[in-house]
Design a protein around this motif. Structure first.
Motif, PDB file in Angstrom:
ATOM      1  N   PRO A 146      51.500 -27.938  42.932  1.00  0.00           N
ATOM      2  CA  PRO A 146      50.898 -27.716  41.871  1.00  0.00           C
ATOM      3  C   PRO A 146      49.317 -27.665  42.089  1.00  0.00           C
ATOM      4  CG  PRO A 146      52.376 -28.892  41.205  1.00  0.00           C
ATOM      5  CD  PRO A 146      52.645 -29.061  42.708  1.00  0.00           C
ATOM      6  N   ASP A 147      48.810 -28.369  43.270  1.00  0.00           N
ATOM      7  CA  ASP A 147      47.547 -28.607  43.785  1.00  0.00           C
ATOM      8  C   ASP A 147      47.006 -27.402  44.467  1.00  0.00           C
ATOM      9  OD1 ASP A 147      46.802 -31.010  42.220  1.00  0.00           O
ATOM     10  OD2 ASP A 147      47.190 -32.165  44.073  1.00  0.00           O
ATOM     11  N   ASP A 148      48.129 -26.442  44.785  1.00  0.00           N
ATOM     12  CA  ASP A 148      47.583 -25.402  45.517  1.00  0.00           C
ATOM     13  C   ASP A 148      47.239 -24.046  44.697  1.00  0.00           C
ATOM     14  OD1 ASP A 148      48.527 -26.709  47.975  1.00  0.00           O
ATOM     15  OD2 ASP A 148      50.423 -25.937  47.946  1.00  0.00           O
ATOM     16  N   LEU A 149      47.093 -24.159  43.254  1.00  0.00           N
ATOM     17  CA  LEU A 149      46.580 -23.175  42.615  1.00  0.00           C
ATOM     18  C   LEU A 149      45.539 -22.475  42.882  1.00  0.00           C
ATOM     19  CD1 LEU A 149      47.786 -21.476  39.822  1.00  0.00           C
ATOM     20  CD2 LEU A 149      46.269 -23.074  38.693  1.00  0.00           C
ATOM     21  N   GLU A 150      45.440 -21.206  43.141  1.00  0.00           N
ATOM     22  CA  GLU A 150      44.288 -20.509  43.279  1.00  0.00           C
ATOM     23  C   GLU A 150      43.781 -19.556  42.329  1.00  0.00           C
ATOM     24  OE1 GLU A 150      43.857 -18.770  47.530  1.00  0.00           O
ATOM     25  OE2 GLU A 150      46.009 -19.096  47.315  1.00  0.00           O
ATOM     26  N   GLU A 151      42.362 -19.329  42.443  1.00  0.00           N
ATOM     27  CA  GLU A 151      41.694 -18.170  41.457  1.00  0.00           C
ATOM     28  C   GLU A 151      41.494 -17.078  42.212  1.00  0.00           C
ATOM     29  OE1 GLU A 151      37.830 -17.974  38.793  1.00  0.00           O
ATOM     30  OE2 GLU A 151      38.524 -19.857  39.130  1.00  0.00           O
ATOM     31  N   PHE A 152      41.744 -15.895  41.673  1.00  0.00           N
ATOM     32  CA  PHE A 152      41.514 -14.498  42.220  1.00  0.00           C
ATOM     33  C   PHE A 152      40.780 -13.937  41.281  1.00  0.00           C
ATOM     34  CE2 PHE A 152      45.549 -16.160  43.828  1.00  0.00           C
ATOM     35  CZ  PHE A 152      45.577 -16.039  45.567  1.00  0.00           C
ATOM     36  N   ALA A 153      39.743 -13.047  41.860  1.00  0.00           N
ATOM     37  CA  ALA A 153      38.775 -12.515  41.163  1.00  0.00           C
ATOM     38  C   ALA A 153      39.457 -11.344  40.440  1.00  0.00           C
ATOM     39  CB  ALA A 153      37.519 -11.790  41.950  1.00  0.00           C
ATOM     40  N   SER A 154      40.513 -10.778  41.026  1.00  0.00           N
ATOM     41  CA  SER A 154      41.202  -9.567  40.478  1.00  0.00           C
ATOM     42  C   SER A 154      42.380  -9.293  41.182  1.00  0.00           C
ATOM     43  CB  SER A 154      40.289  -8.211  40.813  1.00  0.00           C
ATOM     44  OG  SER A 154      40.052  -7.792  41.843  1.00  0.00           O
ATOM     45  N   LEU A 155      43.463  -8.629  40.665  1.00  0.00           N
ATOM     46  CA  LEU A 155      44.658  -8.067  41.363  1.00  0.00           C
ATOM     47  C   LEU A 155      44.304  -7.463  42.614  1.00  0.00           C
ATOM     48  CD1 LEU A 155      46.651  -6.337  38.543  1.00  0.00           C
ATOM     49  CD2 LEU A 155      47.105  -8.593  39.769  1.00  0.00           C
ATOM     50  N   ALA A 156      43.246  -6.787  42.909  1.00  0.00           N
ATOM     51  CA  ALA A 156      42.897  -6.141  44.205  1.00  0.00           C
ATOM     52  C   ALA A 156      42.448  -7.234  45.108  1.00  0.00           C
ATOM     53  CB  ALA A 156      41.683  -5.217  43.787  1.00  0.00           C
ATOM     54  N   ASP A 157      41.683  -8.133  44.592  1.00  0.00           N
ATOM     55  CA  ASP A 157      41.384  -9.448  45.536  1.00  0.00           C
ATOM     56  C   ASP A 157      42.776 -10.334  46.045  1.00  0.00           C
ATOM     57  OD1 ASP A 157      40.047 -11.622  46.653  1.00  0.00           O
ATOM     58  OD2 ASP A 157      39.912 -12.565  44.895  1.00  0.00           O
ATOM     59  N   ALA A 158      43.697 -10.335  45.053  1.00  0.00           N
ATOM     60  CA  ALA A 158      44.902 -11.074  45.546  1.00  0.00           C
ATOM     61  C   ALA A 158      45.779 -10.509  46.428  1.00  0.00           C
ATOM     62  CB  ALA A 158      45.579 -11.521  44.367  1.00  0.00           C
ATOM     63  N   ARG A 159      45.715  -9.063  46.242  1.00  0.00           N
ATOM     64  CA  ARG A 159      46.595  -8.143  47.142  1.00  0.00           C
ATOM     65  C   ARG A 159      45.668  -8.111  48.516  1.00  0.00           C
ATOM     66  NH1 ARG A 159      45.674  -2.934  49.116  1.00  0.00           N
ATOM     67  NH2 ARG A 159      47.657  -1.847  49.377  1.00  0.00           N
ATOM     68  N   SER A 160      44.509  -8.047  48.516  1.00  0.00           N
ATOM     69  CA  SER A 160      43.883  -8.163  50.122  1.00  0.00           C
ATOM     70  C   SER A 160      43.888  -9.358  50.621  1.00  0.00           C
ATOM     71  CB  SER A 160      42.338  -7.898  49.622  1.00  0.00           C
ATOM     72  OG  SER A 160      41.792  -8.092  50.909  1.00  0.00           O
ATOM     73  N   LYS A 161      43.841 -10.469  49.987  1.00  0.00           N
ATOM     74  CA  LYS A 161      44.110 -11.845  50.483  1.00  0.00           C
ATOM     75  C   LYS A 161      45.618 -12.022  50.969  1.00  0.00           C
ATOM     76  CE  LYS A 161      40.658 -14.549  48.989  1.00  0.00           C
ATOM     77  NZ  LYS A 161      39.888 -14.789  47.940  1.00  0.00           N
ATOM     78  N   LEU A 162      46.726 -11.598  50.528  1.00  0.00           N
ATOM     79  CA  LEU A 162      48.141 -11.454  50.827  1.00  0.00           C
ATOM     80  C   LEU A 162      48.175 -10.701  52.077  1.00  0.00           C
ATOM     81  CD1 LEU A 162      50.820 -12.316  50.307  1.00  0.00           C
ATOM     82  CD2 LEU A 162      51.328 -10.168  49.328  1.00  0.00           C
ATOM     83  N   ILE A 163      47.711  -9.438  52.055  1.00  0.00           N
ATOM     84  CA  ILE A 163      47.503  -8.635  53.430  1.00  0.00           C
ATOM     85  C   ILE A 163      47.002  -9.372  54.612  1.00  0.00           C
ATOM     86  CG2 ILE A 163      46.852  -6.483  54.466  1.00  0.00           C
ATOM     87  CD1 ILE A 163      47.527  -5.025  51.581  1.00  0.00           C
ATOM     88  N   ASP A 164      45.661 -10.001  54.142  1.00  0.00           N
ATOM     89  CA  ASP A 164      44.989 -10.528  55.202  1.00  0.00           C
ATOM     90  C   ASP A 164      45.645 -11.753  56.065  1.00  0.00           C
ATOM     91  OD1 ASP A 164      42.836  -8.865  55.023  1.00  0.00           O
ATOM     92  OD2 ASP A 164      41.427 -10.110  53.996  1.00  0.00           O
ATOM     93  N   ARG A 165      46.199 -12.679  55.074  1.00  0.00           N
ATOM     94  CA  ARG A 165      46.809 -13.829  55.535  1.00  0.00           C
ATOM     95  C   ARG A 165      47.832 -13.324  56.393  1.00  0.00           C
ATOM     96  NH1 ARG A 165      46.357 -17.338  49.785  1.00  0.00           N
ATOM     97  NH2 ARG A 165      43.941 -17.345  49.980  1.00  0.00           N
ATOM     98  N   HIS A 166      48.892 -12.406  55.996  1.00  0.00           N
ATOM     99  CA  HIS A 166      49.912 -11.895  56.715  1.00  0.00           C
ATOM    100  C   HIS A 166      49.405 -11.478  58.019  1.00  0.00           C
ATOM    101  CE1 HIS A 166      53.153  -9.194  57.848  1.00  0.00           C
ATOM    102  NE2 HIS A 166      53.845 -10.178  57.684  1.00  0.00           N
ATOM    103  N   ARG A 167      48.559 -10.628  58.095  1.00  0.00           N
ATOM    104  CA  ARG A 167      48.110  -9.860  59.416  1.00  0.00           C
ATOM    105  C   ARG A 167      47.264 -10.541  60.366  1.00  0.00           C
ATOM    106  NH1 ARG A 167      47.042  -3.874  56.720  1.00  0.00           N
ATOM    107  NH2 ARG A 167      49.348  -3.526  56.011  1.00  0.00           N
ATOM    108  N   TYR A 168      46.274 -11.048  59.724  1.00  0.00           N
ATOM    109  CA  TYR A 168      44.965 -11.705  60.532  1.00  0.00           C
ATOM    110  C   TYR A 168      45.133 -13.126  60.369  1.00  0.00           C
ATOM    111  CZ  TYR A 168      43.759  -6.947  59.497  1.00  0.00           C
ATOM    112  OH  TYR A 168      43.884  -5.504  59.448  1.00  0.00           O
ATOM    113  N   GLY A 169      46.087 -13.942  59.806  1.00  0.00           N
ATOM    114  CA  GLY A 169      46.026 -15.339  59.626  1.00  0.00           C
ATOM    115  C   GLY A 169      45.995 -16.403  60.758  1.00  0.00           C
ATOM    116  N   TYR A 170      46.592 -15.621  61.889  1.00  0.00           N
ATOM    117  CA  TYR A 170      46.651 -16.598  63.180  1.00  0.00           C
ATOM    118  C   TYR A 170      45.272 -16.624  63.826  1.00  0.00           C
ATOM    119  CZ  TYR A 170      46.889 -11.712  65.426  1.00  0.00           C
ATOM    120  OH  TYR A 170      46.698 -10.370  65.445  1.00  0.00           O
ATOM    121  N   TRP A 171      44.222 -15.867  63.484  1.00  0.00           N
ATOM    122  CA  TRP A 171      43.189 -15.809  64.319  1.00  0.00           C
ATOM    123  C   TRP A 171      41.811 -15.648  63.116  1.00  0.00           C
ATOM    124  CZ3 TRP A 171      39.481 -11.913  63.996  1.00  0.00           C
ATOM    125  CH2 TRP A 171      39.860 -10.563  63.748  1.00  0.00           C
ATOM    126  N   GLN A 172      42.108 -15.176  61.997  1.00  0.00           N
ATOM    127  CA  GLN A 172      40.936 -15.255  61.074  1.00  0.00           C
ATOM    128  C   GLN A 172      41.168 -16.177  59.943  1.00  0.00           C
ATOM    129  OE1 GLN A 172      40.145 -11.230  60.135  1.00  0.00           O
ATOM    130  NE2 GLN A 172      39.469 -11.592  58.104  1.00  0.00           N
TER     131      GLN A 172
END
Length: 99
Positions: A19-45
């Motif tokens: 429950p403490d992991d709840l995040e706030e996203f500015a928009s659906l596009a922001d959440a979508r971008s974060k999902l992609i970035d965490r999947h593709r670039y999370g090992y170095w960015q």
């Protein structure tokens, strides 16, 4: 465009969100971008996590699975059932569906 609240799940290499992991996203596009970035670039960015119940953090997200997703809610208090879900599609893009 409105503010969304959600839980990110990194897939089978990660435990379920607390429950403490709840995040706030500015928009659906922001959440979508974060999902992609965490999947593709999370090992170095580092990815920014705008937690609502604790301090924000910029962390690495290595070994994110193809089954990662973000479940989204319209408010930080109505967490009984998600409104939207963002997940990876079969060709690597992110899909948004209503729950």
């Amino acid at each position: 465009m409105g503010r969304w609240f959600g839980f990110w799940s990194g897939g089978n290499g990660y435990g379920p969100p607390d429950p403490d992991d709840l995040e706030e996203f500015a928009s659906l596009a922001d959440a979508r971008s974060k999902l992609i970035d965490r999947h593709r670039y999370g090992y170095w960015q580092r990815s920014h996590f705008a937690f609502t119940h604790r301090d924000a953090a910029d962390v690495l997200t290595p070994c994110v699975g193809d089954d990662c997703e973000i479940t989204l809610y319209g408010s930080r208090d109505g967490l009984d059932y998600p409104d939207q879900r963002i997940f990876l599609g079969p060709r690597g893009g992110a899909r948004i569906e209503r729950c």
